[in-house]
Write a protein that holds these residues in place. Structure first.
Motif, PDB file in Angstrom:
ATOM      1  N   VAL A 118      35.543  49.159  43.550  1.00 13.06           N
ATOM      2  CA  VAL A 118      34.662  48.100  43.069  1.00 13.06           C
ATOM      3  C   VAL A 118      35.489  46.882  42.692  1.00 13.06           C
ATOM      4  CG1 VAL A 118      32.975  49.753  42.149  1.00 13.06           C
ATOM      5  CG2 VAL A 118      34.754  48.835  40.640  1.00 13.06           C
ATOM      6  N   GLY A 119      34.779  45.773  42.508  1.00 12.62           N
ATOM      7  CA  GLY A 119      35.457  44.603  41.995  1.00 12.62           C
ATOM      8  C   GLY A 119      34.927  43.303  42.539  1.00 12.62           C
ATOM      9  N   ASP A 120      35.534  42.242  42.036  1.00 15.36           N
ATOM     10  CA  ASP A 120      35.270  40.905  42.541  1.00 15.36           C
ATOM     11  C   ASP A 120      36.192  40.707  43.732  1.00 15.36           C
ATOM     12  OD1 ASP A 120      34.938  38.258  43.090  1.00 15.36           O
ATOM     13  OD2 ASP A 120      35.721  37.511  41.183  1.00 15.36           O
ATOM     14  N   LEU A 121      35.649  40.897  44.920  1.00 14.48           N
ATOM     15  CA  LEU A 121      36.445  40.770  46.135  1.00 14.48           C
ATOM     16  C   LEU A 121      36.446  39.345  46.662  1.00 14.48           C
ATOM     17  CD1 LEU A 121      35.543  44.123  47.935  1.00 14.48           C
ATOM     18  CD2 LEU A 121      37.213  43.652  46.126  1.00 14.48           C
ATOM     19  N   ASN A 122      35.690  38.473  46.009  1.00 21.24           N
ATOM     20  CA  ASN A 122      35.704  37.033  46.287  1.00 21.24           C
ATOM     21  C   ASN A 122      35.409  36.675  47.743  1.00 21.24           C
ATOM     22  OD1 ASN A 122      35.946  35.015  44.204  1.00 21.24           O
ATOM     23  ND2 ASN A 122      37.849  36.031  43.583  1.00 21.24           N
ATOM     24  N   VAL A 123      34.665  37.559  48.403  1.00 22.50           N
ATOM     25  CA  VAL A 123      34.197  37.275  49.765  1.00 22.50           C
ATOM     26  C   VAL A 123      32.747  37.733  49.858  1.00 22.50           C
ATOM     27  CG1 VAL A 123      34.481  37.682  52.236  1.00 22.50           C
ATOM     28  CG2 VAL A 123      36.499  37.626  50.742  1.00 22.50           C
ATOM     29  N   ALA A 124      31.893  36.859  50.379  1.00 23.12           N
ATOM     30  CA  ALA A 124      30.508  37.214  50.701  1.00 23.12           C
ATOM     31  C   ALA A 124      30.478  37.453  52.204  1.00 23.12           C
ATOM     32  CB  ALA A 124      29.559  36.091  50.302  1.00 23.12           C
ATOM     33  N   PRO A 125      30.583  38.700  52.660  1.00 18.02           N
ATOM     34  CA  PRO A 125      30.907  38.949  54.064  1.00 18.02           C
ATOM     35  C   PRO A 125      29.780  38.780  55.069  1.00 18.02           C
ATOM     36  CG  PRO A 125      30.680  41.017  52.885  1.00 18.02           C
ATOM     37  CD  PRO A 125      30.589  39.928  51.858  1.00 18.02           C
ATOM     38  N   LEU A 173      38.733  55.959  40.919  1.00 18.92           N
ATOM     39  CA  LEU A 173      38.105  54.646  40.766  1.00 18.92           C
ATOM     40  C   LEU A 173      39.147  53.560  40.991  1.00 18.92           C
ATOM     41  CD1 LEU A 173      36.408  55.563  37.399  1.00 18.92           C
ATOM     42  CD2 LEU A 173      35.158  55.229  39.541  1.00 18.92           C
ATOM     43  N   HIS A 174      38.868  52.660  41.912  1.00 18.04           N
ATOM     44  CA  HIS A 174      39.741  51.510  42.156  1.00 18.04           C
ATOM     45  C   HIS A 174      39.017  50.242  41.714  1.00 18.04           C
ATOM     46  CE1 HIS A 174      42.877  53.541  44.470  1.00 18.04           C
ATOM     47  NE2 HIS A 174      41.918  54.239  45.052  1.00 18.04           N
ATOM     48  N   ASP A 175      39.690  49.430  40.932  1.00 20.42           N
ATOM     49  CA  ASP A 175      39.134  48.188  40.407  1.00 20.42           C
ATOM     50  C   ASP A 175      39.995  47.035  40.915  1.00 20.42           C
ATOM     51  OD1 ASP A 175      37.875  46.238  38.917  1.00 20.42           O
ATOM     52  OD2 ASP A 175      38.643  46.913  36.982  1.00 20.42           O
ATOM     53  N   PHE A 176      39.381  46.107  41.674  1.00 19.52           N
ATOM     54  CA  PHE A 176      40.125  45.031  42.320  1.00 19.52           C
ATOM     55  C   PHE A 176      39.607  43.644  41.914  1.00 19.52           C
ATOM     56  CE2 PHE A 176      41.709  48.107  45.410  1.00 19.52           C
ATOM     57  CZ  PHE A 176      42.955  47.585  45.726  1.00 19.52           C
ATOM     58  N   TYR A 177      40.552  42.712  41.852  1.00 22.23           N
ATOM     59  CA  TYR A 177      40.213  41.293  41.719  1.00 22.23           C
ATOM     60  C   TYR A 177      40.994  40.540  42.798  1.00 22.23           C
ATOM     61  CZ  TYR A 177      39.983  36.548  39.831  1.00 22.23           C
ATOM     62  OH  TYR A 177      39.780  35.185  39.692  1.00 22.23           O
ATOM     63  N   VAL A 178      40.306  40.223  43.889  1.00 20.22           N
ATOM     64  CA  VAL A 178      40.923  39.522  45.021  1.00 20.22           C
ATOM     65  C   VAL A 178      41.045  38.037  44.688  1.00 20.22           C
ATOM     66  CG1 VAL A 178      40.575  38.857  47.440  1.00 20.22           C
ATOM     67  CG2 VAL A 178      40.107  41.211  46.703  1.00 20.22           C
TER      68      VAL A 178
END
Length: 269
Positions: free
Chosen positions: A154-161, A109-114
């Motif tokens: 998963v995470g808040d990648l802060n991009v709506a692609p 599991l990878h958890d990201f906050y861009v």
């Protein structure tokens, strides 16, 4: 075996601990990945969270900003934190599920906050935007090395692609989170590494999907000017196991809400 993994930018885990506890009681995902915990490690509310039955917790935090955490019903075998752009920001954490997770054992599991990127979509005029682009570039290089077995990012990648990941594609083309340079960067790194966008696998465009609604809107629900900033990606070997991706929109209307709603991925392993 069914496995549920939720991602949620909580915008301060201590300020919104009651919301987290409520969500865990009502939804009961197997795993909850939090972003923007805004909490140094020594103040992380570990006792309260473990009291809900989530005994296995890994986290990386900072005072006042950033911060990521993974809460799990199953043991977590490893903990790894990767730094990007030469900054010790708490923007990534990963862990693998232990053998008690049955068919999910070993799944990473990878958890990201861009980085959000500020308000001005210009590298030279806005250091925050430059940081975001550099972060995405490093994530692109990292991503190609990581999809070598069953994994979830998963995470808040802060991009709506995508065009229908925002309320108005035309009006938001010059707004940070939906500019072409960001959307192309995110989709390129996802595609090159082979990650599958689980939400769009099940709900293709042109259907709208939103996970974030601005605090600036006086009536966010009625206006519904949202964006899909929170993502759940799976490695190719898990694509056939994806059953649901649900946005728990109700949480955006709770008392003292985060501006992000929880997003839950369901796999049938």
């Amino acid at each position: 075996m069914q496995l549920t993994v939720t991602t949620w930018n909580i915008n301060s885990v201590r300020l919104r601990i009651e919301s987290v506890l409520r969500f865990l009681r009502e939804v009961q995902p197997d795993v909850l990945c939090l972003q923007e915990t805004k909490c140094p490690d020594e103040l992380f509310p570990l006792k309260a969270l473990r009291g809900t039955g989530y005994e296995h917790v890994v986290f990386a935090g900072q005072k006042g900003y950033n911060g990521v955490a993974i809460l799990s019903r199953f043991p977590l075998l490893t903990r790894e934190v990767v730094s990007f752009c030469g900054k010790p920001d708490a923007r990534h954490i990963c862990a693998a599920l232990g053998p008690e997770a049955g068919q999910a054992a070993g799944l990473v599991l990878h958890d990201f906050y861009v980085p959000a990127g500020g308000d001005v979509p210009h590298r030279e005029l806005n250091p925050k935007f430059a940081h975001k682009l550099d972060f995405l570039a490093e994530l692109r290089a990292w991503g190609g090395r990581r999809v070598s077995g069953p994994a979830i990012l998963v995470g808040d990648l802060n991009v709506a692609p995508l065009e229908h990941d925002v309320w108005s594609h035309k009006q938001l083309l010059d707004v940070v989170s939906h500019t072409p340079v960001e959307t192309e960067a995110l989709e390129t790194l996802r595609g090159e590494a082979g990650w599958i966008d689980a939400a769009r696998l099940l709900t293709p465009e042109p259907e709208k999907i939103y996970t974030w609604w601005s605090y600036r809107s006086p009536d966010w629900a009625a206006a519904n000017k949202g964006r899909r900033l929170d993502h759940a990606w799976v490695s190719p070997d898990l694509a056939g196991t994806v059953r649901k991706v649900e946005v728990f929109r109700e949480a955006r209307g709770w008392d003292k809400p985060s501006d992000h709603a929880p997003v839950t991925l369901t796999l049938e392993l």
